[in-house]
Design a protein around this motif. Structure first.
Motif, PDB file in Angstrom:
ATOM      1  N   LEU A 126       0.836  -1.206   0.000  1.00  0.00           N
ATOM      2  CA  LEU A 126       0.000   0.000   0.000  1.00  0.00           C
ATOM      3  C   LEU A 126       0.869   1.254   0.000  1.00  0.00           C
ATOM      4  O   LEU A 126       0.523   2.268  -0.616  1.00  0.00           O
ATOM      5  CB  LEU A 126      -0.911  -0.001   1.223  1.00  0.00           C
ATOM      6  CG  LEU A 126      -1.925  -1.155   1.263  1.00  0.00           C
ATOM      7  CD1 LEU A 126      -2.467  -1.348   2.665  1.00  0.00           C
ATOM      8  CD2 LEU A 126      -3.054  -0.892   0.283  1.00  0.00           C
ATOM      9  N   ARG A 127       1.992   1.175   0.712  1.00  0.00           N
ATOM     10  CA  ARG A 127       2.889   2.346   0.714  1.00  0.00           C
ATOM     11  C   ARG A 127       3.537   2.507  -0.654  1.00  0.00           C
ATOM     12  O   ARG A 127       3.644   3.617  -1.171  1.00  0.00           O
ATOM     13  CB  ARG A 127       3.978   2.165   1.771  1.00  0.00           C
ATOM     14  CG  ARG A 127       3.469   2.129   3.187  1.00  0.00           C
ATOM     15  CD  ARG A 127       4.618   2.227   4.182  1.00  0.00           C
ATOM     16  NE  ARG A 127       5.740   1.382   3.812  1.00  0.00           N
ATOM     17  CZ  ARG A 127       6.508   0.730   4.683  1.00  0.00           C
ATOM     18  NH1 ARG A 127       6.284   0.845   5.972  1.00  0.00           N
ATOM     19  NH2 ARG A 127       7.519  -0.015   4.274  1.00  0.00           N
ATOM     20  N   TRP A 128       3.977   1.392  -1.223  1.00  0.00           N
ATOM     21  CA  TRP A 128       4.619   1.465  -2.539  1.00  0.00           C
ATOM     22  C   TRP A 128       3.687   2.073  -3.565  1.00  0.00           C
ATOM     23  O   TRP A 128       4.124   2.786  -4.462  1.00  0.00           O
ATOM     24  CB  TRP A 128       5.027   0.060  -3.001  1.00  0.00           C
ATOM     25  CG  TRP A 128       6.281  -0.458  -2.354  1.00  0.00           C
ATOM     26  CD1 TRP A 128       6.949   0.115  -1.306  1.00  0.00           C
ATOM     27  CD2 TRP A 128       6.996  -1.646  -2.696  1.00  0.00           C
ATOM     28  NE1 TRP A 128       8.034  -0.665  -0.983  1.00  0.00           N
ATOM     29  CE2 TRP A 128       8.096  -1.738  -1.818  1.00  0.00           C
ATOM     30  CE3 TRP A 128       6.826  -2.638  -3.666  1.00  0.00           C
ATOM     31  CZ2 TRP A 128       9.021  -2.786  -1.878  1.00  0.00           C
ATOM     32  CZ3 TRP A 128       7.736  -3.680  -3.725  1.00  0.00           C
ATOM     33  CH2 TRP A 128       8.822  -3.751  -2.841  1.00  0.00           C
ATOM     34  N   GLY A 175     -13.699  -5.282  -0.247  1.00  0.00           N
ATOM     35  CA  GLY A 175     -13.281  -6.300   0.725  1.00  0.00           C
ATOM     36  C   GLY A 175     -11.939  -6.914   0.380  1.00  0.00           C
ATOM     37  O   GLY A 175     -11.492  -7.867   1.011  1.00  0.00           O
ATOM     38  N   ALA A 176     -11.246  -6.369  -0.630  1.00  0.00           N
ATOM     39  CA  ALA A 176      -9.982  -6.970  -1.073  1.00  0.00           C
ATOM     40  C   ALA A 176      -8.823  -6.536  -0.173  1.00  0.00           C
ATOM     41  O   ALA A 176      -8.804  -5.415   0.325  1.00  0.00           O
ATOM     42  CB  ALA A 176      -9.688  -6.538  -2.514  1.00  0.00           C
ATOM     43  N   GLY A 177      -7.859  -7.452  -0.004  1.00  0.00           N
ATOM     44  CA  GLY A 177      -6.619  -7.126   0.703  1.00  0.00           C
ATOM     45  C   GLY A 177      -6.878  -6.457   2.037  1.00  0.00           C
ATOM     46  O   GLY A 177      -7.734  -6.882   2.819  1.00  0.00           O
ATOM     47  N   ALA A 178      -6.146  -5.386   2.293  1.00  0.00           N
ATOM     48  CA  ALA A 178      -6.251  -4.704   3.581  1.00  0.00           C
ATOM     49  C   ALA A 178      -7.641  -4.108   3.795  1.00  0.00           C
ATOM     50  O   ALA A 178      -8.066  -3.903   4.934  1.00  0.00           O
ATOM     51  CB  ALA A 178      -5.201  -3.594   3.654  1.00  0.00           C
ATOM     52  N   GLY A 179      -8.369  -3.855   2.713  1.00  0.00           N
ATOM     53  CA  GLY A 179      -9.733  -3.337   2.848  1.00  0.00           C
ATOM     54  C   GLY A 179     -10.647  -4.325   3.553  1.00  0.00           C
ATOM     55  O   GLY A 179     -11.557  -3.943   4.290  1.00  0.00           O
ATOM     56  N   GLN A 194     -10.408  12.302   4.399  1.00  0.00           N
ATOM     57  CA  GLN A 194      -9.828  13.262   3.462  1.00  0.00           C
ATOM     58  C   GLN A 194     -10.461  13.144   2.078  1.00  0.00           C
ATOM     59  O   GLN A 194     -10.588  14.124   1.362  1.00  0.00           O
ATOM     60  CB  GLN A 194      -8.307  13.022   3.402  1.00  0.00           C
ATOM     61  CG  GLN A 194      -7.493  14.152   2.819  1.00  0.00           C
ATOM     62  CD  GLN A 194      -7.475  14.105   1.316  1.00  0.00           C
ATOM     63  OE1 GLN A 194      -7.705  13.050   0.727  1.00  0.00           O
ATOM     64  NE2 GLN A 194      -7.213  15.243   0.702  1.00  0.00           N
ATOM     65  N   THR A 195     -10.871  11.935   1.713  1.00  0.00           N
ATOM     66  CA  THR A 195     -11.439  11.743   0.372  1.00  0.00           C
ATOM     67  C   THR A 195     -12.781  12.469   0.217  1.00  0.00           C
ATOM     68  O   THR A 195     -13.305  12.557  -0.882  1.00  0.00           O
ATOM     69  CB  THR A 195     -11.674  10.242   0.087  1.00  0.00           C
ATOM     70  OG1 THR A 195     -12.307   9.661   1.232  1.00  0.00           O
ATOM     71  CG2 THR A 195     -10.383   9.529  -0.197  1.00  0.00           C
ATOM     72  N   LEU A 249      -7.347   2.652   1.008  1.00  0.00           N
ATOM     73  CA  LEU A 249      -7.958   1.664   1.901  1.00  0.00           C
ATOM     74  C   LEU A 249      -9.487   1.733   1.853  1.00  0.00           C
ATOM     75  O   LEU A 249     -10.167   0.714   1.943  1.00  0.00           O
ATOM     76  CB  LEU A 249      -7.456   1.870   3.339  1.00  0.00           C
ATOM     77  CG  LEU A 249      -6.011   1.402   3.561  1.00  0.00           C
ATOM     78  CD1 LEU A 249      -5.441   1.974   4.848  1.00  0.00           C
ATOM     79  CD2 LEU A 249      -5.931  -0.119   3.588  1.00  0.00           C
ATOM     80  N   ARG A 250     -10.011   2.941   1.697  1.00  0.00           N
ATOM     81  CA  ARG A 250     -11.473   3.053   1.605  1.00  0.00           C
ATOM     82  C   ARG A 250     -11.986   2.377   0.328  1.00  0.00           C
ATOM     83  O   ARG A 250     -13.034   1.746   0.329  1.00  0.00           O
ATOM     84  CB  ARG A 250     -11.917   4.515   1.635  1.00  0.00           C
ATOM     85  CG  ARG A 250     -11.837   5.133   3.025  1.00  0.00           C
ATOM     86  CD  ARG A 250     -12.332   6.564   3.017  1.00  0.00           C
ATOM     87  NE  ARG A 250     -13.740   6.632   2.689  1.00  0.00           N
ATOM     88  CZ  ARG A 250     -14.724   6.434   3.572  1.00  0.00           C
ATOM     89  NH1 ARG A 250     -14.458   6.149   4.818  1.00  0.00           N
ATOM     90  NH2 ARG A 250     -15.978   6.526   3.192  1.00  0.00           N
ATOM     91  N   ALA A 251     -11.219   2.499  -0.766  1.00  0.00           N
ATOM     92  CA  ALA A 251     -11.624   1.831  -2.005  1.00  0.00           C
ATOM     93  C   ALA A 251     -11.570   0.316  -1.808  1.00  0.00           C
ATOM     94  O   ALA A 251     -12.473  -0.412  -2.238  1.00  0.00           O
ATOM     95  CB  ALA A 251     -10.723   2.254  -3.157  1.00  0.00           C
ATOM     96  N   LEU A 252     -10.515  -0.153  -1.138  1.00  0.00           N
ATOM     97  CA  LEU A 252     -10.375  -1.595  -0.916  1.00  0.00           C
ATOM     98  C   LEU A 252     -11.441  -2.112   0.049  1.00  0.00           C
ATOM     99  O   LEU A 252     -11.893  -3.245  -0.059  1.00  0.00           O
ATOM    100  CB  LEU A 252      -8.985  -1.914  -0.361  1.00  0.00           C
ATOM    101  CG  LEU A 252      -7.817  -1.677  -1.320  1.00  0.00           C
ATOM    102  CD1 LEU A 252      -6.494  -1.880  -0.601  1.00  0.00           C
ATOM    103  CD2 LEU A 252      -7.916  -2.625  -2.518  1.00  0.00           C
TER     104      LEU A 252
END
Ligand SMILES: NC(=O)c1ccc[n+]([C@@H]2O[C@H](COP(=O)([O-])OP(=O)(O)OC[C@H]3O[C@@H](n4cnc5c(N)ncnc54)[C@H](O)[C@@H]3O)[C@@H](O)[C@H]2O)c1
Length: 476
Positions: A214-216, A301-305, A336-337, A294-297
């Protein structure tokens, strides 16, 4: 004038290129002898039409014309760009590139999608070609690595930017270019972790997608490590972790010597790249980006989401008890979004938070996800928002819900969106109960109707909100 691209080889990558050009208004001519080529390209295109325009808030140019050709020469005639995307075999690429070179106009850029061959490998038999290495899905990911003859790369750079891509021209050619070299290094370590029985495929994927991946995605590796160095920045980070280069942390042990010159080189380039922002500013930017990603994920429900969605489900919700007091239906921070260019919550998100309050209230009366899955729900037929005060990112908003009327098919709610003691906005909403099979209004199930009636009776003694009588523009 409409540009024309010729796509030679219409598999995964050629199909993605075709979609990227077409949806950006280029005409596209395809040559691929495979009998299923047209079907495969149509499928990629359907995916691209669903996804690419969703990135933009303005319309893309009108789609170009797509044509399929029986000969390579037909496809490349009059093309401004020819993209070779045949399988990764050098002999095949040589044969195809020679044919392209013979048939393509002089002004055409001839790009190869090769993942690993250098431009000098591709041009060994004299064909004009540069490497234009994209990433799957080509219609969504901006990066294209360019390598080869400088003037062609410069022309390619301009054209690719015109179709929304981010060309990265290599300073000198190397096997696998930049990105695949990085990916290959990670891949090789993954294979060691697997064969040494240290981690499973899923655990390795989690190690990437739950954390540094996620950082990358938003800062790459150097800007991320600059932040990791804290206020002392990149130089400090390297002093801390530089010695680890010689420790057996990876199987890949052919490492550059950790010299003061290397530290200077990286610190200097990092300053040039990121020095216009303080570490605090970079941290804020990182956090805002992560919240957005993260909000999109979370939505899919994918990955860290998925972790966030699961955690959210475990967070207690306000218990709705039918009584004269209003029920709290939402308590949340403003992400923020949701900000507009002023750093304030954009008007559309007042509606979003009101809709969240309605959803929560539906749950409270027994019309939550299970009820909806069983085939009944409430549909919104009208909303009226009043904006009373501005709201900033990070502030906590609390929504209370009052039942104005609730009987039969109708549910009439009034949400107060509050920041502390201040009512920042109100939303009046009228919903109709529907049968999801017939899509027509119908009375709710007895349990839902009973609970809704209890709320309606409990709230009947409350003053009617002044906003109920308002129309747009009415004097306050
Ligand atoms: N798959 C990836 O993630 C990826 C990413 C970047 C670059 N690439 C590169 O893109 C190129 C294509 O890879 P792909 O994954 O799309 O392969 P693919 O097998 O999905 O597609 C190759 C297509 O080329 C067609 N073809 C074969 N011979 C041909 C010929 N003589 N003339 C015209 N078409 C011909 C095939 O019918 C097939 O449809 C390779 O060089 C690969 O290294 C792949």
């Amino acid at each position: 004038m409409t540009h024309k691209a010729a796509i030679i080889g219409g598999g995964v990558i050629g199909g993605g290129w075709a979609a990227r050009f077409l949806l950006n208004g280029w005409d596209v001519a395809v040559f691929d002898p495979h009998p299923e080529a047209r079907r495969k390209i149509d499928e990629v295109l359907a995916g691209a039409r669903r996804a690419l325009p969703a990135l933009y808030d303005r319309a893309l140019p009108p789609e170009g014309a797509l044509s399929f050709h029986d000969t390579l020469a037909d496809a490349v005639a009059g093309a401004d760009w020819v993209q070779e995307s045949v399988p990764e075999r050098l002999d095949l690429k040589h044969r195809v590139l020679a044919e392209i070179d013979a048939a393509a106009p002089d002004h055409a850029v001839i790009g190869s999608s090769t993942s690993g061959f250098k431009p000098s490998d591709l041009a060994a038999q004299g064909a004009r070609v540069i490497v234009a290495h994209p990433f799957n899905p080509v219609y969504l990911l901006p990066l294209v690595e360019l390598a080869g003859e400088a003037e062609s790369c410069a022309r390619a750079d301009t054209l690719l930017r015109g179709i929304g891509m981010r060309p990265l021209t290599l300073r000198r050619e190397i096997d696998a270019h930049i990105a695949d070299r990085l990916l290959e290094a990670v891949w090789r370590e993954c294979l060691w972790l697997l064969t040494d029985g240290i981690a499973t495929t899923e655990e390795i994927d989690d190690a990437i997608r739950m954390g540094f991946g996620l950082r990358w995605a938003q800062m790459g590796i150097f800007e991320t490590y600059r932040i990791a160095g804290g206020e002392a920045g990149m130089r400090h980070f390297m002093e801390q972790f530089g010695p680890a280069l010689e420790w057996p942390w990876t199987k890949l042990m052919d490492v550059p010597e950790f010299t003061p010159e290397l530290v200077d080189l990286i610190a200097g380039q990092s300053d040039a790249q990121s020095g216009h922002m303080s570490i605090r500013e970079l941290e804020r930017l990182r956090d805002d980006n992560l919240v957005g990603i993260l909000r999109a994920l979370r939505k899919t429900g994918a990955g860290a989401g998925g972790v966030i969605a699961e955690h959210e489900r475990s967070l207690g919700q306000a218990e709705g008890i039918p009584q004269a007091a209003l029920v709290e239906t939402v308590r949340r921070a403003v992400p923020q979004t949701w900000a507009d260019y002023n750093g304030h919550m954009n008007e559309a998100h007042y509606l979003e938070i009101g809709a969240q309050a309605t959803d929560r209230f539906m749950e409270m009366i027994g019309a939550g996800p299970d009820y909806i899955a069983a085939g009944k729900s409430y549909f919104t037929v009208e909303n009226h928002l009043c904006y009373h005060d501005e709201v900033k990112v990070g502030e906590t908003l609390v929504v209370t819900t009052q039942v104005v009327a609730g009987a039969g098919k109708k549910m009439h709610l009034f949400h107060r969106i509050c920041r502390g003691e201040v009512v920042a906005a109100t939303m009046e909403t009228l919903l109709l109960h529907v049968d999801l099979t017939t899509r027509r209004a119908c009375p709710p199930e007895a349990g839902v109707e009973r609970t809704l009636t209890q709320y309606a009776e409990a709230h009947a003694g409350l003053d009617a909100p002044v906003e109920l009588a308002r129309h747009v523009g009415a004097k306050r």
